[in-house]
Design a protein around this motif. Sequence first.
Motif, short mmCIF file in Angstrom:
data_model
loop_
_atom_site.label_atom_id
_atom_site.label_comp_id
_atom_site.label_asym_id
_atom_site.label_seq_id
_atom_site.Cartn_x
_atom_site.Cartn_y
_atom_site.Cartn_z
N GLN A 130 11.29 13.27 6.76
CA GLN A 130 11.15 12.19 7.73
C GLN A 130 11.08 10.84 7.04
O GLN A 130 10.62 10.73 5.90
CB GLN A 130 9.89 12.40 8.57
CG GLN A 130 9.92 13.66 9.42
CD GLN A 130 8.66 13.82 10.23
OE1 GLN A 130 7.56 13.79 9.72
NE2 GLN A 130 8.83 14.00 11.54
N THR A 131 11.55 9.82 7.72
CA THR A 131 11.52 8.47 7.18
C THR A 131 11.25 7.49 8.31
O THR A 131 11.51 7.78 9.48
CB THR A 131 12.84 8.13 6.47
OG1 THR A 131 12.70 6.90 5.74
CG2 THR A 131 13.99 7.96 7.46
N SER A 132 10.74 6.32 7.97
CA SER A 132 10.39 5.33 8.97
C SER A 132 11.63 4.71 9.61
O SER A 132 12.67 4.56 8.96
CB SER A 132 9.53 4.23 8.33
OG SER A 132 9.29 3.19 9.25
N ALA B 54 0.85 -1.19 0.00
CA ALA B 54 0.00 0.00 0.00
C ALA B 54 0.88 1.24 0.00
O ALA B 54 2.04 1.20 0.44
CB ALA B 54 -0.92 0.00 1.22
N VAL B 55 0.33 2.33 -0.50
CA VAL B 55 0.99 3.62 -0.40
C VAL B 55 0.47 4.29 0.86
O VAL B 55 -0.74 4.50 0.99
CB VAL B 55 0.68 4.51 -1.63
CG1 VAL B 55 1.34 5.87 -1.48
CG2 VAL B 55 1.16 3.83 -2.91
N PRO B 56 1.33 4.61 1.82
CA PRO B 56 0.87 5.19 3.08
C PRO B 56 0.06 6.46 2.87
O PRO B 56 0.40 7.30 2.03
CB PRO B 56 2.17 5.47 3.84
CG PRO B 56 3.17 4.53 3.25
CD PRO B 56 2.79 4.41 1.80
N PHE C 246 14.01 10.76 11.80
CA PHE C 246 13.30 9.49 11.84
C PHE C 246 11.96 9.65 12.53
O PHE C 246 11.83 10.39 13.52
CB PHE C 246 14.14 8.45 12.59
CG PHE C 246 15.31 7.93 11.79
CD1 PHE C 246 15.13 6.92 10.85
CD2 PHE C 246 16.58 8.46 11.98
CE1 PHE C 246 16.20 6.46 10.10
CE2 PHE C 246 17.66 7.99 11.23
CZ PHE C 246 17.46 6.99 10.30
N LEU C 247 10.95 8.96 12.00
CA LEU C 247 9.63 8.94 12.61
C LEU C 247 9.66 8.17 13.92
O LEU C 247 10.56 7.35 14.17
CB LEU C 247 8.63 8.31 11.65
CG LEU C 247 8.35 9.09 10.36
CD1 LEU C 247 7.58 8.22 9.37
CD2 LEU C 247 7.56 10.36 10.66
N ALA C 248 8.67 8.40 14.74
CA ALA C 248 8.62 7.78 16.07
C ALA C 248 8.00 6.38 16.00
O ALA C 248 7.14 6.03 16.82
CB ALA C 248 7.83 8.67 17.01
N ASP C 249 8.44 5.58 15.03
CA ASP C 249 7.92 4.22 14.91
C ASP C 249 9.03 3.19 15.06
O ASP C 249 8.86 2.02 14.69
CB ASP C 249 7.21 4.03 13.56
CG ASP C 249 8.13 4.27 12.36
OD1 ASP C 249 9.29 4.69 12.57
OD2 ASP C 249 7.69 4.04 11.22
N GLY C 250 10.16 3.61 15.59
CA GLY C 250 11.31 2.72 15.69
C GLY C 250 11.79 2.54 17.11
O GLY C 250 11.06 2.80 18.08
N ALA C 251 13.02 2.12 17.25
CA ALA C 251 13.61 1.87 18.55
C ALA C 251 14.08 3.17 19.20
O ALA C 251 14.19 4.21 18.54
CB ALA C 251 14.80 0.91 18.39
N HIS D 274 11.44 7.85 -0.81
CA HIS D 274 11.05 6.52 -0.34
C HIS D 274 9.54 6.51 -0.12
O HIS D 274 8.93 7.55 0.15
CB HIS D 274 11.76 6.18 0.96
CG HIS D 274 13.22 5.90 0.79
ND1 HIS D 274 14.00 5.33 1.78
CD2 HIS D 274 14.06 6.10 -0.26
CE1 HIS D 274 15.24 5.20 1.35
NE2 HIS D 274 15.30 5.66 0.12
N VAL D 275 8.94 5.34 -0.17
CA VAL D 275 7.50 5.26 0.00
C VAL D 275 7.09 5.57 1.44
O VAL D 275 5.92 5.89 1.70
CB VAL D 275 6.99 3.87 -0.44
CG1 VAL D 275 7.35 2.80 0.59
CG2 VAL D 275 5.49 3.89 -0.71
N ASP D 276 8.03 5.50 2.39
CA ASP D 276 7.71 5.84 3.77
C ASP D 276 8.18 7.25 4.15
O ASP D 276 8.27 7.60 5.32
CB ASP D 276 8.30 4.81 4.75
CG ASP D 276 9.81 4.65 4.61
OD1 ASP D 276 10.44 5.48 3.93
OD2 ASP D 276 10.35 3.68 5.17
N SER D 277 8.49 8.08 3.15
CA SER D 277 8.92 9.46 3.42
C SER D 277 7.73 10.31 3.87
O SER D 277 6.59 10.08 3.47
CB SER D 277 9.53 10.08 2.16
OG SER D 277 10.71 9.42 1.77
N ARG D 278 8.04 11.31 4.69
CA ARG D 278 7.06 12.34 5.09
C ARG D 278 7.77 13.69 5.00
O ARG D 278 8.96 13.80 5.31
CB ARG D 278 6.57 12.13 6.53
CG ARG D 278 5.81 10.84 6.77
CD ARG D 278 4.50 10.78 5.99
NE ARG D 278 3.66 11.95 6.12
CZ ARG D 278 2.75 12.13 7.09
NH1 ARG D 278 2.59 11.20 8.02
NH2 ARG D 278 2.01 13.22 7.10
#
Length: 243
Positions: free
Chosen positions: A198-200, A19-21, A123-128, A92-96
Amino acid sequence: MEPSLSLSVVIPIGPEESAVPSGLIDDLRSIPPSSEILFITCNQRFGAEQKQAVVTALKPLQVRWLASGQGRAVQMNHGAQAAVGQFIWFLHVDSRFSAALVEQLFTHLSNEPGKLHYCLLQFLADGAQGMAINGWGANLRSRVLGIPFGDQGFAVTRAVFDQVGGYPENVAYGEDHLFVWYARQQGIKLKCCDQYLQTSARKYRDKGWWYLTCRYQYLWIRQAIPELLKLLKTRYLSARCQR
């Protein structure tokens, strides 16, 4: 923003993406309507209805879905060759990104079209935990050493892209990293957009922050050393010819 500039946004979609976010779709709406968006797929996971939904969501932008062989370098080169814009922006497809980033990037492209443009990374807040350190390190590396990576959103004219020779398709990793070295070896200068792209950070969460951080540092440094030697040799020979 410079309305006379035409932009082609090339977004490769990996084989694992289905999917495209929605966040990326929202952000792409801030791009001038004269631009085109090229999604480059390498599998059959996107059906006609799914593709049409993205096209409808991004109107009045022109959206094209293209298929290519697998591999980020292959997909980005395929998109670049199909692009009709004066400038090509690789995302990237996860870029913001924000509207302010688009405005500053267009200003830089208009004023200094012969450079390789990139953005600051966040970096987005979806990581470590610890990803703020990675973002700080990436921006230090790109600003001080002149080595941005592909998740910082390279933007170039077609002439610059052709001069560099496109992304190398015969390497196991780091095609965007090598693209920067090839540009520098050709005498192309870099220009930073002082807005955050931003990126994932999901892969750091999934594979472990310490492991992935150390692995990436080892890989890019190992790849950079021979390219640095080539750059120094090029500059040395150029200086000798000018004497």
